[in-house]
Design a protein around this motif. Structure first.
Motif, PDB file in Angstrom:
ATOM      1  N   LEU A   1     -26.509  20.463 -17.535  1.00 13.77           N
ATOM      2  CA  LEU A   1     -27.850  21.044 -17.618  1.00 13.77           C
ATOM      3  C   LEU A   1     -27.798  22.453 -18.207  1.00 13.77           C
ATOM      4  CD1 LEU A   1     -29.431  19.819 -14.270  1.00 13.77           C
ATOM      5  CD2 LEU A   1     -30.115  19.172 -16.586  1.00 13.77           C
ATOM      6  N   LEU A   2     -26.786  23.191 -17.815  1.00 10.18           N
ATOM      7  CA  LEU A   2     -26.637  24.547 -18.349  1.00 10.18           C
ATOM      8  C   LEU A   2     -26.424  24.499 -19.860  1.00 10.18           C
ATOM      9  CD1 LEU A   2     -26.757  27.368 -17.217  1.00 10.18           C
ATOM     10  CD2 LEU A   2     -24.536  26.963 -16.150  1.00 10.18           C
ATOM     11  N   PHE A   3     -25.636  23.557 -20.288  1.00 14.41           N
ATOM     12  CA  PHE A   3     -25.406  23.414 -21.730  1.00 14.41           C
ATOM     13  C   PHE A   3     -26.711  23.127 -22.479  1.00 14.41           C
ATOM     14  CE2 PHE A   3     -24.773  20.234 -25.144  1.00 14.41           C
ATOM     15  CZ  PHE A   3     -24.167  21.052 -26.088  1.00 14.41           C
ATOM     16  N   PHE A   4     -27.439  22.138 -22.019  1.00 14.84           N
ATOM     17  CA  PHE A   4     -28.674  21.760 -22.725  1.00 14.84           C
ATOM     18  C   PHE A   4     -29.755  22.829 -22.564  1.00 14.84           C
ATOM     19  CE2 PHE A   4     -26.770  17.476 -22.045  1.00 14.84           C
ATOM     20  CZ  PHE A   4     -26.697  17.094 -23.379  1.00 14.84           C
TER      21      PHE A   4
ATOM     22  N   ALA B   1     -33.232  22.009 -15.652  1.00 18.60           N
ATOM     23  CA  ALA B   1     -33.829  20.818 -16.261  1.00 18.60           C
ATOM     24  C   ALA B   1     -35.162  21.179 -16.916  1.00 18.60           C
ATOM     25  CB  ALA B   1     -34.028  19.718 -15.214  1.00 18.60           C
ATOM     26  N   GLY B   2     -35.900  22.059 -16.260  1.00 19.71           N
ATOM     27  CA  GLY B   2     -37.182  22.468 -16.807  1.00 19.71           C
ATOM     28  C   GLY B   2     -37.059  23.234 -18.110  1.00 19.71           C
ATOM     29  N   MET B   3     -35.938  23.907 -18.282  1.00 13.13           N
ATOM     30  CA  MET B   3     -35.727  24.697 -19.494  1.00 13.13           C
ATOM     31  C   MET B   3     -35.435  23.822 -20.710  1.00 13.13           C
ATOM     32  SD  MET B   3     -36.034  27.977 -18.937  1.00 13.13           S
ATOM     33  CE  MET B   3     -34.998  28.828 -20.142  1.00 13.13           C
ATOM     34  N   ILE B   4     -35.062  22.596 -20.483  1.00 13.22           N
ATOM     35  CA  ILE B   4     -34.766  21.700 -21.600  1.00 13.22           C
ATOM     36  C   ILE B   4     -36.060  21.303 -22.293  1.00 13.22           C
ATOM     37  CG2 ILE B   4     -33.805  19.454 -22.242  1.00 13.22           C
ATOM     38  CD1 ILE B   4     -31.969  19.714 -19.771  1.00 13.22           C
ATOM     39  N   GLU B   5     -35.997  21.260 -23.593  1.00 16.05           N
ATOM     40  CA  GLU B   5     -37.132  20.843 -24.406  1.00 16.05           C
ATOM     41  C   GLU B   5     -37.729  19.557 -23.840  1.00 16.05           C
ATOM     42  OE1 GLU B   5     -38.071  22.767 -26.867  1.00 16.05           O
ATOM     43  OE2 GLU B   5     -39.818  21.484 -27.229  1.00 16.05           O
ATOM     44  N   ALA B   6     -39.038  19.562 -23.621  1.00 17.28           N
ATOM     45  CA  ALA B   6     -39.691  18.445 -22.942  1.00 17.28           C
ATOM     46  C   ALA B   6     -39.354  17.101 -23.590  1.00 17.28           C
ATOM     47  CB  ALA B   6     -41.203  18.654 -22.936  1.00 17.28           C
ATOM     48  N   GLU B   7     -39.317  17.130 -24.903  1.00 17.21           N
ATOM     49  CA  GLU B   7     -39.067  15.894 -25.641  1.00 17.21           C
ATOM     50  C   GLU B   7     -37.707  15.270 -25.304  1.00 17.21           C
ATOM     51  OE1 GLU B   7     -38.602  14.687 -30.340  1.00 17.21           O
ATOM     52  OE2 GLU B   7     -39.278  16.703 -29.803  1.00 17.21           O
ATOM     53  N   ASP B   8     -36.739  16.117 -25.042  1.00 17.74           N
ATOM     54  CA  ASP B   8     -35.375  15.642 -24.789  1.00 17.74           C
ATOM     55  C   ASP B   8     -35.071  15.467 -23.312  1.00 17.74           C
ATOM     56  OD1 ASP B   8     -35.040  15.903 -27.461  1.00 17.74           O
ATOM     57  OD2 ASP B   8     -33.624  17.578 -27.373  1.00 17.74           O
ATOM     58  N   ARG B   9     -35.914  16.055 -22.468  1.00 13.99           N
ATOM     59  CA  ARG B   9     -35.533  16.177 -21.062  1.00 13.99           C
ATOM     60  C   ARG B   9     -35.189  14.845 -20.399  1.00 13.99           C
ATOM     61  NH1 ARG B   9     -38.703  20.368 -19.388  1.00 13.99           N
ATOM     62  NH2 ARG B   9     -40.492  18.994 -19.205  1.00 13.99           N
ATOM     63  N   ASP B  10     -36.041  13.863 -20.587  1.00  7.81           N
ATOM     64  CA  ASP B  10     -35.774  12.584 -19.938  1.00  7.81           C
ATOM     65  C   ASP B  10     -34.481  11.952 -20.426  1.00  7.81           C
ATOM     66  OD1 ASP B  10     -37.945  12.882 -18.387  1.00  7.81           O
ATOM     67  OD2 ASP B  10     -39.209  11.443 -19.450  1.00  7.81           O
ATOM     68  N   HIS B  11     -34.246  12.085 -21.731  1.00  4.85           N
ATOM     69  CA  HIS B  11     -33.006  11.529 -22.264  1.00  4.85           C
ATOM     70  C   HIS B  11     -31.796  12.194 -21.630  1.00  4.85           C
ATOM     71  CE1 HIS B  11     -34.738   8.818 -25.084  1.00  4.85           C
ATOM     72  NE2 HIS B  11     -35.319   9.753 -25.821  1.00  4.85           N
ATOM     73  N   VAL B  12     -31.877  13.507 -21.514  1.00  2.00           N
ATOM     74  CA  VAL B  12     -30.745  14.236 -20.936  1.00  2.00           C
ATOM     75  C   VAL B  12     -30.536  13.835 -19.484  1.00  2.00           C
ATOM     76  CG1 VAL B  12     -29.933  16.498 -20.196  1.00  2.00           C
ATOM     77  CG2 VAL B  12     -30.883  16.211 -22.491  1.00  2.00           C
ATOM     78  N   LEU B  13     -31.612  13.751 -18.741  1.00  2.00           N
ATOM     79  CA  LEU B  13     -31.472  13.387 -17.330  1.00  2.00           C
ATOM     80  C   LEU B  13     -30.933  11.970 -17.181  1.00  2.00           C
ATOM     81  CD1 LEU B  13     -34.688  15.054 -15.871  1.00  2.00           C
ATOM     82  CD2 LEU B  13     -32.318  15.846 -15.701  1.00  2.00           C
TER      83      LEU B  13
ATOM     84  N   ASP C   1     -31.566  24.977 -25.764  1.00  2.00           N
ATOM     85  CA  ASP C   1     -32.984  25.010 -26.077  1.00  2.00           C
ATOM     86  C   ASP C   1     -33.569  26.411 -25.888  1.00  2.00           C
ATOM     87  OD1 ASP C   1     -32.800  22.405 -26.762  1.00  2.00           O
ATOM     88  OD2 ASP C   1     -33.677  21.614 -24.924  1.00  2.00           O
ATOM     89  N   PHE C   2     -33.006  27.129 -24.937  1.00  2.45           N
ATOM     90  CA  PHE C   2     -33.459  28.494 -24.672  1.00  2.45           C
ATOM     91  C   PHE C   2     -33.253  29.400 -25.889  1.00  2.45           C
ATOM     92  CE2 PHE C   2     -31.866  32.697 -23.083  1.00  2.45           C
ATOM     93  CZ  PHE C   2     -33.071  33.208 -22.661  1.00  2.45           C
TER      94      PHE C   2
END
Lengths: 194, 194
Positions: free
Chosen positions: B38-41, A160-172, B45-46
């Motif tokens: 999560l792995l996908f997203f 979850a931390g690796m996801i771009e901060a801007e998108d993270r909440d949306h993804v979660l 971004d990585f």
DNA sequence: GCCATTAGGTCAGGTATGTTGACATATTTC
DNA sequence: GAAATATGTCAACATACCTGACCTAATGGC
């Protein structure tokens, strides 16, 4: 993968401890080469299992992504899918059309807005999506069993931390909502009182 | 990513706790949808950070992979690279030729076996490889700082476990050996006594 | 009711990255 | 000297992306 022998500068040394030599934390800007490379190899094998099944059906990774998210978010709009996958309408159109033509995905006109073509998996589509998810789950299960308690939460927090901060909440939120959506779908399949 | 509103079956409910509702362990074959997604997203971004830099140079992800592994394994053979990337000679040939033509990678005839074309990064190639690694390291660093001690090791164990069992030891050896190779290269650049 | 906007589809053409298969060349090994 | 190896290359093709342009149908504001 066969042995990779570096011949030019290779001299016998402490090579190959099996476990990558650990805990020399990249303090002053030393790259995290270990995690970078592990992520590369882990992801490749993670998507490799589904790829084999998909190839037999004439599908590719693009079809997998579409099928997966439609299965997880029944009734989603085409625009939602474009947003999640971050690809163009034209790219989505091609794979979506194939999935529809071959009976894995169905479209229903929106009740409130008849311009919308809401997306659902067919029974065959659900079966395929779940088969592919089961393959990936099997791989994950094996790992989590090796890691012991806390492993799942640690993995989840790292990813979850690796996801771009801007998108993270949306993804979660998407993940959490999909969980409850699927649950609700099942409930209403058993009993018509959601 | 904009809001994804599922209109068809969506009813107000406990949605969106922010942190995906946790610890209802997939006991009886429940897929690990959370980790799958999560792995996908996370992976997207990585690799997204490097992609932007590469695009400006007219390179793609394939070039990145080649440059990365050559930087990490100076003096590697073409065959080694084919083995790591698991692509065909022809596919590799195209991107490798571009990297050589534009001065990021150089080939040297093998000393022991003159059929070999050992691969090295040029100074420009090393600079680019390190720049890309730094981008990915920055993302990882931010996460590990949030996770606290043990986070790195947990991530490493999770990712290593995800690698196909058959390849895992080779990959871990490759990573460990590359670490010592790069270290050795630096030592011999400072002082000609490896 | 008119008209701009929105949701979705489609045509045309281009790029990046992968594939198979067939050969060519230099070098090493037996 | 012959077989095997390391590498490179030509040709043709497949897939999964892309941009840009344009179309229909439905909605919603006025």
């Amino acid at each position: 993968m066969a042995d990779v022998s570096i011949t030019a500068t290779s001299k016998p040394r402490a090579a190959a401890s099996g476990q990558a030599s650990s805990e020399a934390a990249p303090t002053a800007g030393e790259p995290y080469f270990d995690l970078i490379e592990l992520l590369f190899f882990a992801y490749r094998d993670f998507v490799g299992d589904p790829d084999e099944v998909l190839a037999k059906l004439g599908f590719g990774r693009a079809h997998h992504r579409v099928l997966h998210f439609v299965n997880r978010n029944p009734g989603m709009k085409v625009a939602d899918l474009l947003d999640i996958l971050k690809i163009t309408k034209q790219s989505l159109g091609r794979v979506l059309k194939q999935l529809i033509d071959e009976g894995y995905v169905v479209q229903k006109e929106g009740a409130r807005d008849r311009r919308q073509r809401l997306l659902y998996v067919s029974p065959a589509g659900e079966a395929l999506a779940m088969k592919l998810a089961a393959l990936q789950t099997a791989r994950i299960s094996r790992v989590l069993a090796e890691l012991g308690p806390g492993g799942r939460e640690a993995a989840r927090r790292f990813l979850a931390g690796m996801i771009e901060a801007e998108d993270r909440d949306h993804v979660l939120r998407l993940i959490a909502r999909a969980d409850s959506l699927v649950e609700r779908e099942r409930a209403s399949a058993r009993d018509d009182n959601p």
